[in-house]
Enzyme design. Structure first.
Site, PDB file in Angstrom:
ATOM      1  N   VAL A 254      38.991  15.484  52.783  1.00 50.18           N
ATOM      2  CA  VAL A 254      39.663  14.297  52.244  1.00 50.18           C
ATOM      3  C   VAL A 254      39.717  13.268  53.365  1.00 50.18           C
ATOM      4  O   VAL A 254      40.278  13.527  54.434  1.00 50.18           O
ATOM      5  CB  VAL A 254      41.079  14.649  51.755  1.00 50.18           C
ATOM      6  N   HIS A 458      44.857  60.142  39.451  1.00 48.13           N
ATOM      7  CA  HIS A 458      44.096  59.499  38.371  1.00 48.13           C
ATOM      8  C   HIS A 458      44.958  59.439  37.121  1.00 48.13           C
ATOM      9  O   HIS A 458      45.684  60.387  36.830  1.00 48.13           O
ATOM     10  CB  HIS A 458      42.821  60.298  38.089  1.00 48.13           C
TER      11      HIS A 458
END
Length: 485
Positions: A254, A458
Site C-alpha cells: 500500500v 481412532h
C-alpha cells in the site's frame, strides 16, 4: 535496603508469570502495571480475538447446519452481543490473574514506571486516561506528570511489551485507518475492509470480518500469506481465503490512502489499482514499548529497532536488569513471553536456567487454523540438510469427515538419513491443538518411526501425525502408495 527483591515492569503474559514464579521462590516481588493485568495478549490480542473468532465460527456452523441434518432459520449476527461476550471473557481472565498475583503475595503498583537507575524506578500516575489503544497501555505519561513514589529492587525485569507499528504512507492517520487493537472499538462490522499485512494478526482479522459478511481484501508484501510459515501453508491459506471470497494480493504494498467517501487504498504490485474501503486495518508488525522508560538512564542497550538486547538467561548488559517478552524482539508470542518469564525468575532466584527457542510452536487462528513448530522445508534445505518431506490431508481422516472440516493437511519435514523430525506444519481443523504432538516430538528428538509406531486413538484428528509419518516412511495405509520408477 531495596523495597523488593524483584520488581517487574509490566503485567502481561511474561511479567505476571515472572512475578508469580519469583514469589514462589520466596522472593518479595513488586509488579508495576498501567492497565488491567494480562497485558496486550489478554486485553487486546490473543484472548479477545479468539473469543470473537469463536463467535464467527459458531455463525458459520449455524449457516451450515443443514449439512449436519439440523434445520434452522437464517442466522444473523448481533455484533454487540459478540463484543459483550468478548468483554466478559477478558474481564474474567484479568480478574483471575489479579487474584493469582494476590494469592502469591505479589505487590501490584498501578502506574507508569520510569527507570532512574539500573534497579530503581519512579512510578507515575496515569490518571483517568481511557484504557487500551491510545490510553495508558501505550501512551507515555503527560508532560509534567510527577512521580507518586520511588521504588527500588535488587533485580528488575523489563516486560513492557509491544504495540502495533504505524504504516509509513500518506493517509495512514486518516479516520477509518485503525490498528488491530483499534478494531475492538468498532461497533459494527464494516462493509468493506482492506487489511494491510497478511501475517497472523491480519489473517485472523480477515477471517473474522469475512465470516461476519464484510468484503475483505488482504494486501501482503511477501509472496505468500503468513510468510513466517512454510510456503505450502501460505499458499493453502490463500486458496482457502479466495474460495471464501476474500481478496488476496501478495507481493503487493500500500503506497497511500486517499481521502474519499469511502477511503481509497492505493496498491502497488502485480495487480495495481485503487480499492475502496470503509475501514483500513493495519496489521504490519509491532514495535517495542520502550518510550519514556528510562532505558538510557539505566544504561540498558537496545538494537537499532529499539528492542532490548538479552542473552539466553534473559539478562541485559546491565547487571541485575533482565528483559522478557515482546520488548526483546525474539519470538513475539505470548507463550514465549511466559516461558522467558519463568527463565528470568528462576535465574534471579539463583537457578541455572536458559531459554531455548528451537522448539517454539506458533498458531494462527484463521479458518482453517494454522500451526507449526521447527524448521520449514525451505529453511531446512537452505541449511544444507538432506530432508524427506511428506504430507497427509485431513480429508483422509474419518474424524475430519464426521467433523465436517476436511480442508488442509499436515506436512512433516524430517532428516533423510535417520528420520529425525525437524519440523511439523499444519493447516486445518484444530491445528493449534495438534501442534503440541509435533513440539513434543522435536523436544524428545523423535523420529518418523517413533511417531508412526505411537498408537493414536481412532477416530481422531490427531491420527494425522501418524499418517503423515507413514507417508514419509513410504508405508502409507490411508493414502495412495508411493510411485515406483
Amino acid at each position: 535496603m531495596p523495597d523488593f527483591d524483584l520488581l517487574v515492569l509490566g503485567g502481561g503474559p511474561g511479567g505476571y508469570v515472572a512475578a508469580i514464579r519469583a514469589a514462589q521462590h520466596g522472593l518479595s516481588v513488586g509488579l508495576v502495571e498501567k492497565e488491567r493485568p494480562g497485558g496486550v495478549c489478554l486485553n487486546w490480542g490473543c484472548i479477545p480475538t479468539k473469543a470473537m473468532l469463536r463467535s464467527a465460527e459458531a455463525f458459520d456452523v449455524v449457516r451450515r447446519a443443514h449439512e449436519f441434518g439440523v434445520c434452522t432459520g437464517e442466522p444473523t449476527v448481533d455484533y454487540d452481543a459478540v463484543r459483550r461476550r468478548k468483554d466478559d471473557i477478558v474481564k474474567g481472565l484479568a480478574d483471575g490473574v489479579a487474584g493469582l498475583l494476590r494469592a502469591n503475595s505479589v505487590t501490584t503498583i498501578a502506574g507508569h514506571a520510569r527507570m532512574t537507575g539500573p534497579t530503581s524506578v519512579e512510578i507515575l500516575e496515569v490518571g483517568d486516561a481511557p484504557l487500551g489503544p491510545g490510553g495508558p497501555l501505550y501512551a507515555a505519561p503527560p508532560t509534567g506528570t510527577t512521580a507518586t513514589r520511588s521504588v527500588s529492587a535488587r533485580d528488575v525485569v523489563i516486560a513492557t511489551g509491544s504495540r502495533p507499528a504505524e504504516l509509513p504512507v500518506p493517509g495512514a492517520d486518516l479516520p477509518g485507518v485503525i490498528t488491530s487493537d483499534g478494531a475492538f472499538g468498532l461497533t459494527e462490522v464494516p462493509e468493506r475492509v482492506v487489511i494491510v499485512g497478511g501475517s497472523a494478526v491480519g489473517a485472523e482479522w480477515a477471517t473474522l470480518f469475512a465470516e461476519f459478511g464484510a468484503a475483505v481484501t488482504v494486501v501482503e508484501m511477501q509472496p505468500t500469506l503468513v510468510p513466517a510459515e512454510d510456503a505450502a501453508i501460505g499458499a493453502a491459506l490463500a486458496r482457502s481465503f479466495r474460495s471464501r471470497g476474500i481478496g488476496v494480493l501478495t507481493s503487493s504494498t500500500v503506497s497511500a490512502i486517499e481521502v474519499a467517501a469511502p477511503l481509497r487504498v492505493v496498491v502497488d504490485g502485480p495487480e495495481p489499482g485503487l480499492i475502496e474501503a470503509d475501514v483500513v486495518l493495519v496489521g504490519a508488525g509491532r514495535v517495542p514499548n520502550t518510550r519514556d522508560l528510562g532505558l538510557d538512564v539505566a544504561g540498558v542497550t537496545t538494537d537499532r529497532r529499539g528492542f532490548v538486547t538479552v542473552d539466553d538467561r534473559m539478562r541485559t548488559d546491565v547487571e541485575h536488569v533482565f528483559a522478557i517478552g515482546d520488548v526483546t524482539g525474539r519470538a513475539m508470542l505470548a507463550h514465549v513471553a511466559s516461558h522467558q518469564g519463568l527463565v528470568a525468575a528462576d535465574v534471579v532466584a539463583g537457578h541455572d536456567r536458559r531459554m531455548d527457542y528451537r522448539v517454539v510452536p506458533a498458531a494462527t487462528f484463521t479458518h482453517p487454523e494454522i500451526a507449526s513448530v521447527g524448521l520449514n522445508e525451505a529453511a531446512a534445505r537452505k541449511a544444507g540438510m538432506d530432508v524427506t518431506v511428506a504430507t497427509f490431508p485431513f480429508a483422509g481422516l474419518g474424524r475430519s469427515r464426521t467433523f465436517g472440516r476436511t480442508e488442509g493437511f499436515m506436512k512433516i519435514v524430517a532428516g533423510t538419513a535417520h528420520g529425525e523430525i525437524l519440523g511439523v506444519h499444519v493447516i486445518g481443523p484444530s491445528a493449534s491443538d495438534l501442534i503440541t504432538e509435533g513440539a513434543l516430538a522435536l523436544t524428545l528428538e523423535a523420529t518418523l518411526d517413533e511417531l508412526a509406531e505411537t498408537v493414536h486413538a481412532h477416530p481422531t484428528l490427531g491420527e494425522i501425525g501418524m499418517e503423515a509419518a507413514l507417508v514419509a516412511l513410504g508405508l502409507p495405509v490411508h493414502a495412495n502408495p508411493p510411485r515406483t520408477r
